[in-house]
Design a protein around this motif. Sequence first.
Motif, mmCIF file in Angstrom:
data_model
loop_
_atom_site.group_PDB
_atom_site.id
_atom_site.type_symbol
_atom_site.label_atom_id
_atom_site.label_comp_id
_atom_site.label_asym_id
_atom_site.label_seq_id
_atom_site.Cartn_x
_atom_site.Cartn_y
_atom_site.Cartn_z
ATOM 1 N N ASP A 193 0.778 -1.321 0.071
ATOM 2 C CA ASP A 193 0.118 0.109 0.150
ATOM 3 C C ASP A 193 0.851 1.270 0.094
ATOM 4 O O ASP A 193 1.654 1.623 0.969
ATOM 5 C CB ASP A 193 -0.878 -0.190 1.194
ATOM 6 C CG ASP A 193 -1.969 0.967 1.285
ATOM 7 O OD1 ASP A 193 -1.711 2.223 0.696
ATOM 8 O OD2 ASP A 193 -3.089 0.983 2.086
ATOM 9 N N THR B 291 0.212 4.254 0.129
ATOM 10 C CA THR B 291 -0.037 5.346 1.186
ATOM 11 C C THR B 291 0.536 4.875 2.541
ATOM 12 O O THR B 291 1.086 5.823 3.059
ATOM 13 C CB THR B 291 -1.817 5.493 1.473
ATOM 14 O OG1 THR B 291 -2.451 5.164 0.249
ATOM 15 C CG2 THR B 291 -1.999 6.579 1.924
ATOM 16 N N TRP B 292 0.295 3.902 2.825
ATOM 17 C CA TRP B 292 0.928 3.240 4.109
ATOM 18 C C TRP B 292 2.597 3.403 4.281
ATOM 19 O O TRP B 292 3.269 3.870 5.190
ATOM 20 C CB TRP B 292 0.531 1.977 4.537
ATOM 21 C CG TRP B 292 -0.677 1.953 5.259
ATOM 22 C CD1 TRP B 292 -1.931 1.560 5.092
ATOM 23 C CD2 TRP B 292 -0.841 2.483 6.945
ATOM 24 N NE1 TRP B 292 -2.798 1.831 6.371
ATOM 25 C CE2 TRP B 292 -2.037 2.312 7.090
ATOM 26 C CE3 TRP B 292 0.203 3.296 7.588
ATOM 27 C CZ2 TRP B 292 -2.506 2.873 8.580
ATOM 28 C CZ3 TRP B 292 -0.357 3.672 8.982
ATOM 29 C CH2 TRP B 292 -1.745 3.689 9.492
ATOM 30 N N ILE C 171 3.630 7.031 4.849
ATOM 31 C CA ILE C 171 3.201 7.321 6.125
ATOM 32 C C ILE C 171 4.286 6.647 7.284
ATOM 33 O O ILE C 171 4.936 7.179 8.028
ATOM 34 C CB ILE C 171 1.935 6.795 6.833
ATOM 35 C CG1 ILE C 171 0.779 7.691 5.644
ATOM 36 C CG2 ILE C 171 1.451 7.251 7.975
ATOM 37 C CD1 ILE C 171 -0.435 7.381 6.090
ATOM 38 N N VAL D 292 -4.528 -4.266 8.848
ATOM 39 C CA VAL D 292 -5.582 -3.650 9.085
ATOM 40 C C VAL D 292 -6.525 -4.678 9.701
ATOM 41 O O VAL D 292 -7.493 -4.481 10.474
ATOM 42 C CB VAL D 292 -6.189 -2.847 7.899
ATOM 43 C CG1 VAL D 292 -6.647 -4.108 6.939
ATOM 44 C CG2 VAL D 292 -7.264 -2.200 8.387
ATOM 45 N N PRO E 119 -4.799 1.147 11.933
ATOM 46 C CA PRO E 119 -3.726 2.357 11.559
ATOM 47 C C PRO E 119 -2.643 2.374 12.714
ATOM 48 O O PRO E 119 -3.165 2.137 13.851
ATOM 49 C CB PRO E 119 -4.700 3.808 11.715
ATOM 50 C CG PRO E 119 -5.829 3.470 12.397
ATOM 51 C CD PRO E 119 -6.149 2.014 12.200
ATOM 52 N N ARG F 200 0.112 3.884 15.087
ATOM 53 C CA ARG F 200 0.576 5.194 15.678
ATOM 54 C C ARG F 200 1.981 5.446 15.834
ATOM 55 O O ARG F 200 2.895 4.289 15.864
ATOM 56 C CB ARG F 200 -0.052 5.442 17.256
ATOM 57 C CG ARG F 200 -1.474 4.965 16.956
ATOM 58 C CD ARG F 200 -2.161 6.346 16.728
ATOM 59 N NE ARG F 200 -3.791 6.379 16.792
ATOM 60 C CZ ARG F 200 -4.341 6.292 15.522
ATOM 61 N NH1 ARG F 200 -3.898 6.147 14.376
ATOM 62 N NH2 ARG F 200 -5.654 6.217 15.795
ATOM 63 N N GLN G 92 -6.485 9.218 12.864
ATOM 64 C CA GLN G 92 -5.290 8.948 12.149
ATOM 65 C C GLN G 92 -4.862 10.309 11.215
ATOM 66 O O GLN G 92 -3.909 10.609 10.959
ATOM 67 C CB GLN G 92 -5.620 7.644 11.213
ATOM 68 C CG GLN G 92 -4.538 7.636 10.154
ATOM 69 C CD GLN G 92 -3.187 6.902 10.574
ATOM 70 O OE1 GLN G 92 -3.080 6.635 12.228
ATOM 71 N NE2 GLN G 92 -2.352 6.968 10.077
ATOM 72 N N PHE H 10 -3.511 8.178 -1.679
ATOM 73 C CA PHE H 10 -4.827 7.440 -1.274
ATOM 74 C C PHE H 10 -5.632 7.516 -2.425
ATOM 75 O O PHE H 10 -6.236 6.667 -2.831
ATOM 76 C CB PHE H 10 -5.331 7.957 0.011
ATOM 77 C CG PHE H 10 -6.790 7.522 0.297
ATOM 78 C CD1 PHE H 10 -7.979 8.322 0.261
ATOM 79 C CD2 PHE H 10 -6.938 6.035 0.434
ATOM 80 C CE1 PHE H 10 -9.136 7.751 0.482
ATOM 81 C CE2 PHE H 10 -8.095 5.724 0.793
ATOM 82 C CZ PHE H 10 -9.311 6.424 0.566
ATOM 83 N N GLY I 196 -7.272 -0.959 4.137
ATOM 84 C CA GLY I 196 -6.132 -0.790 4.827
ATOM 85 C C GLY I 196 -5.745 0.571 4.438
ATOM 86 O O GLY I 196 -5.333 1.437 5.077
ATOM 87 N N SER I 197 -5.969 0.925 3.072
ATOM 88 C CA SER I 197 -5.778 2.537 2.704
ATOM 89 C C SER I 197 -6.305 3.288 3.162
ATOM 90 O O SER I 197 -6.138 4.416 3.663
ATOM 91 C CB SER I 197 -6.222 2.575 1.022
ATOM 92 O OG SER I 197 -4.989 2.187 0.329
ATOM 93 N N SER J 187 -7.477 3.219 6.213
ATOM 94 C CA SER J 187 -7.244 3.444 7.599
ATOM 95 C C SER J 187 -6.023 4.431 7.508
ATOM 96 O O SER J 187 -5.719 5.017 8.569
ATOM 97 C CB SER J 187 -7.006 2.156 7.973
ATOM 98 O OG SER J 187 -5.684 1.755 7.678
ATOM 99 N N SER J 188 -5.313 4.431 6.495
ATOM 100 C CA SER J 188 -4.002 5.166 6.621
ATOM 101 C C SER J 188 -4.183 6.551 6.729
ATOM 102 O O SER J 188 -3.229 7.285 7.052
ATOM 103 C CB SER J 188 -3.204 5.004 5.107
ATOM 104 O OG SER J 188 -3.757 5.467 3.978
ATOM 105 N N ILE J 189 -5.439 7.177 6.038
ATOM 106 C CA ILE J 189 -5.397 8.681 6.141
ATOM 107 C C ILE J 189 -6.454 9.088 7.228
ATOM 108 O O ILE J 189 -6.884 9.956 7.168
ATOM 109 C CB ILE J 189 -5.787 9.427 4.692
ATOM 110 C CG1 ILE J 189 -7.169 8.924 4.441
ATOM 111 C CG2 ILE J 189 -4.603 9.220 3.748
ATOM 112 C CD1 ILE J 189 -7.689 9.841 3.187
#
Lengths: 544, 150
Positions: free
Chosen positions: A25, A27-28, A31, A97, A119, A121, B27, B50, B84-85, B87-89
């Motif tokens: 992913d 995005t993850w 991050i 997730v 998510p 932290r 998040q 995203f 999952g995605s 949840s990332s933002i």
Amino acid sequence: MDNGCFSSPRRDFPAGLRVLVVDDDPTWLKILEKMLKKCNYEVTTCCLARHALNLLRERKDGYDIVISDVNMPDMDGFKLLELVGLEMDLPVIMMSVDGETSRVMKGVQHGACDYLLKPIRMKELRNIWQHVFRKRIHEAREFESFESFENIHLMRNGSEQSDDGNLFAVEDVTSTKKRKDADNKHYDKECLDPSSTKKARVVWSVDLHQKFVKAVNQIGFDKVGPKKILDLMNVPWLTRENVASHLQKYRLYLSRIQKENDQRSSSSGMKHSDFPSKDLASFGFQNSVNKQQNDVPVDSYNFSDGSLQPKNVETKSREGEPKGIIPQSTIAEKGRALTGNIADTNMREGFRVSLNQPFVPLESEGNRSVFDCSMPTQYSWTEVPHLQLKEDHKSLVNLGDNFSQLPLQGKQHHIQVDQSQSIASISSTPSITDEEVAACIEPKPLFADYKNDYATSVCSIGNAVVDTFPIQPGSLVMNDQSSEPISTTNSGLKTQGYNNLSSTSDLEIYQRNLLLDEDLHFYWLQGESYNMNFGLQNIGMSEY
Amino acid sequence: MDGIVELQRQLIDYTASLFHEGFLDEQFNQLQQLEDENNPGFVVEVVTLFFEDADRLLNELTKALGQPSVDFKSLDAHVHQLKGSSSSIGAHRIHRVCISFRNSCEEQNVEGCLKNLQQVKHEYSLVKDRLETLFRMEQQILNAGGSVRR
């Protein structure tokens, strides 16, 4: 251990921790990268598991910890987890997730040192360094006890510098991490406290260690990995993690020994001649398939770099893991019980290897030395491996063909090597022919996987002929072992009936096998040293 | 200056509303906290990633459900990814729909899945719209010389 000298300590640990993040992913990935950087870690990101494996392999020591997602398109996260654990023995954190208990459990079973739920932290990431640190501490601790044992039983033939070596080794082990006062509470191995059946403490008794070493030899140093070893060892209560961590220590130990050897300019030519360039091969078990062991005294294990590097087990994530192969008794592995891979699940319980387990018969077709003897007491693996090979025999201890099972059920067998027993018997018996050796050494693979491995290794060991020497109680304390069997088993540890015998003899044989190498010096626990030339030159492990 | 202050106030209010309405969750705060002067466009970057990923996944889902014989496993895998995605933002509402979407997949309920897909698309367009507005407001402040960071 407070050996304060780290070779390359990170003064500002945990800053600079080298993390590899694998997640499909994007995005993850972004991050996580940012979060980790904020923790002052050194981050490398990767969106493909295969790519991650390549990175890890290219730079074996390039990372301290791996964080990986569970669901990835090209490879299952659990598989990656296993591979990393096997090949690189790095701590791996899983992420997902999906927080279902079953998934988390699976992660832990496969060896994850933590499982984070998305998510994620920042604060969760801040603390990941503890996994790295913990691992080091454990290894260092184990190593330390190993070391101390070594000190006691110095190699006869001369690794004088054990002391230094020990220190050195310990340093090595803990080198990169500051040794804080570690809480020794958890984790597996507790070499020094044999009798304890503490939970989660694996006591690496002589027997267990011998099994371990034997398994390692069988697999082939360069192909070895916790799972394989675990499978081979067939110690039900042993977990993959136990083995993995033991393996790491062993590698370190070997490399240290190697250094000592090198320094000592061991004369024996066989030093690792056959060892593949892979460092690992030198794990003392040089199996030169065609090499007869010379009399060159084995100084030490040849650990080329002390690290058993499994061959690319990449794709084979140990499917074969002999789950549950460990049937009966835990074979006291001579030396290091590779706790590893035996079905993680299986092993799991065995966390504390107190070696009270019955022997797991290492089925070895050959004389696999029955390192299955359940290590009665603690067996610090350090001790075991020190077999001083007095005689130079290349003979591999022929553990008898049917070594396979040492059904030492619940018996604690101390693999006791009687010093009194003639080492002589052990002495090179050229009688051990290749086949014999092969036979002996070839433990009947409990798992299909091992079959090949064993076979190969056995053959290779063939040359390393180890005489079946009556493993006299030496360091290996084997319970109620009739010593003589060893002699009888010369041609092979007799199979099953072998029980008691097998334990001792197996161990011995195993040890011998393992230690076949001129350079190996095995020191019996009691300081007895048999000169054995174990010349497991190239334990050619077939594919792992 | 007043203009900027006013804009900033509006931004704060607007952001708060997004949280209230469940479009965003904690998040998102985390993301904002990760942003610093070294990396000023971080949140926008991540959210953009995203959006791209979500677009792709929604396409996949639409395609999968359009098949004569639906492959629920693959469908579920995509939903899982979207979950999952999101949840990332902190795209909370999308996340919630994904959960029920996965249940439909498990039950192999095509009707349910179709409905869930509709819901997801709807939620996605809502949150996308909200976030784009948010970013526009921030940009306005920045252009006026103000700062947007907390």
